[in-house]
Design a protein around this motif. Structure first.
Motif, mmCIF file in Angstrom:
data_model
loop_
_atom_site.group_PDB
_atom_site.id
_atom_site.type_symbol
_atom_site.label_atom_id
_atom_site.label_comp_id
_atom_site.label_asym_id
_atom_site.label_seq_id
_atom_site.Cartn_x
_atom_site.Cartn_y
_atom_site.Cartn_z
ATOM 1 N N THR A 39 0.062 4.169 -2.962
ATOM 2 C CA THR A 39 -0.567 5.435 -2.416
ATOM 3 C C THR A 39 0.363 6.392 -2.634
ATOM 4 O O THR A 39 0.015 7.514 -3.173
ATOM 5 C CB THR A 39 -0.549 5.116 -0.817
ATOM 6 O OG1 THR A 39 -1.561 4.207 -0.457
ATOM 7 C CG2 THR A 39 -1.020 6.508 -0.253
ATOM 8 N N LEU B 12 0.866 -1.106 -0.098
ATOM 9 C CA LEU B 12 0.210 0.103 0.163
ATOM 10 C C LEU B 12 0.923 1.396 -0.170
ATOM 11 O O LEU B 12 0.312 2.516 -0.692
ATOM 12 C CB LEU B 12 -0.823 0.025 1.129
ATOM 13 C CG LEU B 12 -2.462 -0.229 0.497
ATOM 14 C CD1 LEU B 12 -2.695 -1.793 0.403
ATOM 15 C CD2 LEU B 12 -3.467 0.224 1.470
ATOM 16 N N TYR C 245 -0.148 2.885 3.721
ATOM 17 C CA TYR C 245 -0.967 4.105 3.331
ATOM 18 C C TYR C 245 -0.456 5.340 4.174
ATOM 19 O O TYR C 245 -0.150 6.301 3.487
ATOM 20 C CB TYR C 245 -2.301 3.593 3.554
ATOM 21 C CG TYR C 245 -3.428 4.833 3.266
ATOM 22 C CD1 TYR C 245 -3.858 4.906 2.015
ATOM 23 C CD2 TYR C 245 -3.581 5.676 4.294
ATOM 24 C CE1 TYR C 245 -4.819 5.939 1.701
ATOM 25 C CE2 TYR C 245 -4.642 6.782 4.073
ATOM 26 C CZ TYR C 245 -5.174 6.879 2.667
ATOM 27 O OH TYR C 245 -6.108 7.738 2.579
ATOM 28 N N ILE D 52 -8.520 2.850 -3.046
ATOM 29 C CA ILE D 52 -7.761 1.946 -3.063
ATOM 30 C C ILE D 52 -8.593 0.630 -2.064
ATOM 31 O O ILE D 52 -9.130 0.763 -0.965
ATOM 32 C CB ILE D 52 -6.478 2.194 -1.965
ATOM 33 C CG1 ILE D 52 -5.727 3.243 -2.494
ATOM 34 C CG2 ILE D 52 -5.512 0.806 -1.933
ATOM 35 C CD1 ILE D 52 -4.434 3.761 -1.774
ATOM 36 N N LEU E 6 -9.578 4.601 1.492
ATOM 37 C CA LEU E 6 -9.012 3.266 1.888
ATOM 38 C C LEU E 6 -10.027 2.698 2.624
ATOM 39 O O LEU E 6 -10.203 3.108 3.784
ATOM 40 C CB LEU E 6 -7.686 3.441 2.373
ATOM 41 C CG LEU E 6 -7.212 1.998 2.876
ATOM 42 C CD1 LEU E 6 -6.791 1.297 1.740
ATOM 43 C CD2 LEU E 6 -5.989 2.323 3.791
#
Length: 170
Positions: free
Chosen positions: A56, A52, A86, A130, A69
């Motif tokens: 991101t 992630l 993230y 995401i 997210l």
């Protein structure tokens, strides 16, 4: 002879007696995806943090700041590592993430579908989504598709795991 195990959870639900059953087989054992705590098994693991952090960062570098997210279960080790990736991507770009964009849900398609629909109906469409898992990605994609929202023209989308059905949604 050997055994490949894919643990179904990163939580510590495997007690010593359970692990001993496998060790007593006296064959090579390899874990895939998740470790079993308190075991000495060899394993091949995904880098959930980088999984992630990298996308991101890519979204941020392409001008996205409003990135939703779906976080899954906050107590699950996989969710924790992906969430760290993230959050750290925002920090690495000297930006703060919006806590409202971290949307907890269970790991079901229905959950992310309903939450994406709510964002759309409330006119709170972010610039990017995401999906932390296949199921979370599918639910989000389904809602975007039903509302005729174009990826990437109207919203960016990143899914984790391979989704063969992404071609269906264009």
């Amino acid at each position: 002879r050997g055994l490949i195990i894919t643990p179904v959870t990163g939580e510590n639900r495997y007690d010593r007696e359970y692990i001993q059953l496998f060790e007593n087989l006296n064959i090579p054992i390899v874990l895939v995806d998740r470790d079993i705590r308190n075991s000495d098994f060899t394993g091949v693991y995904f880098d959930d943090y980088a999984a992630l952090f990298k996308p991101t960062s890519l979204l941020i570098e392409n001008g996205h700041k409003d990135i939703v997210l779906f976080t899954g279960n906050p107590d699950h080790i996989v969710s924790k590592r992906r969430l760290e990736g993230y959050c750290d991507a925002f920090s690495a770009h000297q930006m703060a993430y919006n806590p409202k964009n971290l949307i907890p849900c269970d790991f079901s398609m229905e959950s992310s579908y309903n939450l994406t629909r709510k964002l759309i109906l409330d006119h709170n469409l972010p610039t990017a989504f995401i999906g932390m898992t296949n199921m979370l990605s599918l639910g989000c994609l389904k809602a975007l598709y039903e509302f005729g929202i174009s990826i990437p023209d109207e919203v960016a989308f990143v899914g984790y795991d391979r989704l063969d059905v992404q071609d269906v949604f264009n």
